[in-house]
Design an enzyme around this catalytic site. Structure first.
Site, mmCIF file in Angstrom:
data_model
loop_
_atom_site.group_PDB
_atom_site.id
_atom_site.type_symbol
_atom_site.label_atom_id
_atom_site.label_comp_id
_atom_site.label_asym_id
_atom_site.label_seq_id
_atom_site.Cartn_x
_atom_site.Cartn_y
_atom_site.Cartn_z
ATOM 1 N N GLU A 62 0.854 -1.191 0.000
ATOM 2 C CA GLU A 62 0.000 0.000 0.000
ATOM 3 C C GLU A 62 0.886 1.236 0.000
ATOM 4 O OE1 GLU A 62 -3.715 2.286 2.194
ATOM 5 O OE2 GLU A 62 -3.225 0.237 2.795
ATOM 6 N N GLU A 87 4.596 5.366 3.711
ATOM 7 C CA GLU A 87 3.974 6.635 4.087
ATOM 8 C C GLU A 87 5.048 7.565 4.647
ATOM 9 O OE1 GLU A 87 2.065 9.622 4.366
ATOM 10 O OE2 GLU A 87 0.617 8.011 3.963
ATOM 11 N N ASP A 114 9.434 7.909 1.094
ATOM 12 C CA ASP A 114 8.940 7.961 -0.275
ATOM 13 C C ASP A 114 8.850 6.551 -0.863
ATOM 14 O OD1 ASP A 114 8.662 8.348 -3.052
ATOM 15 O OD2 ASP A 114 9.892 10.157 -3.030
ATOM 16 N N ASP A 136 -2.928 12.278 -2.753
ATOM 17 C CA ASP A 136 -3.076 13.721 -2.910
ATOM 18 C C ASP A 136 -3.396 14.026 -4.371
ATOM 19 O OD1 ASP A 136 -2.728 16.511 -3.087
ATOM 20 O OD2 ASP A 136 -1.254 16.497 -1.476
ATOM 21 N N LYS A 140 -4.206 21.738 -8.581
ATOM 22 C CA LYS A 140 -3.783 22.828 -9.460
ATOM 23 C C LYS A 140 -3.053 22.253 -10.670
ATOM 24 C CE LYS A 140 -3.395 26.272 -5.792
ATOM 25 N NZ LYS A 140 -2.517 27.232 -5.084
ATOM 26 N N ASP A 172 -11.493 10.546 -4.828
ATOM 27 C CA ASP A 172 -12.763 11.265 -4.760
ATOM 28 C C ASP A 172 -12.680 12.577 -5.539
ATOM 29 O OD1 ASP A 172 -10.895 12.183 -2.867
ATOM 30 O OD2 ASP A 172 -12.448 13.144 -1.671
ATOM 31 N N THR A 210 -12.113 3.578 5.682
ATOM 32 C CA THR A 210 -11.370 4.318 6.699
ATOM 33 C C THR A 210 -12.183 5.527 7.160
ATOM 34 O OG1 THR A 210 -10.289 5.803 5.119
ATOM 35 C CG2 THR A 210 -9.232 3.667 5.542
ATOM 36 N N TYR A 212 -11.337 8.513 6.837
ATOM 37 C CA TYR A 212 -11.293 9.516 5.773
ATOM 38 C C TYR A 212 -12.476 9.335 4.824
ATOM 39 C CZ TYR A 212 -9.879 11.992 1.560
ATOM 40 O OH TYR A 212 -9.874 12.824 0.470
ATOM 41 N N GLU A 213 -12.769 8.099 4.491
ATOM 42 C CA GLU A 213 -13.857 7.851 3.546
ATOM 43 C C GLU A 213 -15.218 8.177 4.129
ATOM 44 O OE1 GLU A 213 -13.449 4.196 0.969
ATOM 45 O OE2 GLU A 213 -11.841 3.848 2.412
#
Length: 229
Positions: A62, A87, A114, A136, A140, A172, A210, A212-213
């Site tokens: 992941e 992460e 990374d 992320d 822009k 999303d 999660t 976040y979702e």
């Protein structure tokens, strides 16, 4: 950029490595417990499954695990799979290490850095499944090149995924959704598995949702599964 001095031997990293200062207990988690799970891309065993303390039948990866809820959930649901999570955001790393230690799960390894460093170090065709969930979106236009899913990293993912393996992406952000579909479908190493809109507008049956979702989504989530051909 994070403001840290850039090592010319490393790929340029865009994004956050630190957030709010860790409290004392979380500092202890990072200092005392993280080394137990940490992966060193420069010192991987010839067979990556050997980094675990017991035999595992496959290796899943992941990239950008956030607070680690999905990674830990997948590990609990698949105890015979070795899981590696990448992460760079240390606050999320600390939360995952705390939760993994509390759960007693022994099939998770962590790169607090990374993901490209690990992707470039892994041997060919060693990963059965890879997850890139809600990365992320860099919305822009001038920042679009920073998106993880794109022409720079798809060859890396194709190299480490074995034929028959799967890449699952989720976003999303509608523009990133179109971007993902364009670049992944243009890469001959991947074949989209969706048979219709219902296949990607709802979470897959084995997905681990999660916080976040459920609380922080900015738009409608879509889940994209691709076969490594």
């Amino acid at each position: 950029m994070t403001g840290e001095k850039h090592d010319p031997n490393r790929p340029k990293f865009y994004g956050r490595r630190k957030g709010r200062a860790l409290n004392r207990s979380m500092v202890a988690v990072v200092e005392d417990d993280l080394p137990r799970y940490a992966v060193d891309p420069a010192a991987l065993p010839a067979e990556p499954t050997d980094m675990f303390d017991r035999p595992v039948r496959d290796l899943w990866l992941e990239i950008g695990f956030g607070s680690g809820e999905h990674l830990l959930g997948q590990a609990k649901a698949n105890p015979d799979i070795g899981m590696i999570g990448c992460e760079p955001f240390i606050n999320g790393v600390a939360k995952l290490v705390r939760d993994v230690t509390a759960s007693g799960t022994d099939t998770i390894r962590i790169l607090p850095d990374d993901a490209r460093l690990l992707l470039d170090a892994l041997p060919d065709a060693c990963i059965g499944r890879a997850f890139v969930l809600f990365p992320d979106p860099w919305p822009k236009k001038r920042h679009n090149f920073r998106r993880f899913i794109g022409p720079e990293n798809l060859p890396r993912l194709a190299r480490v995924l074995r034929p028959g393996g799967t890449l699952r992406c989720a976003t999303d952000h509608p523009d990133y959704l179109a971007w993902m579909l364009f670049y992944i479908r243009a890469n001959p190493a991947f074949r989209w598995l969706a048979k219709g809109p219902s296949d990607w507008a709802v979470p897959p049956a084995d997905h681990v949702r999660t916080r976040y979702e459920t609380k922080a989504l900015a738009g409608v989530p879509h889940y994209l599964d691709f076969l490594r051909v």
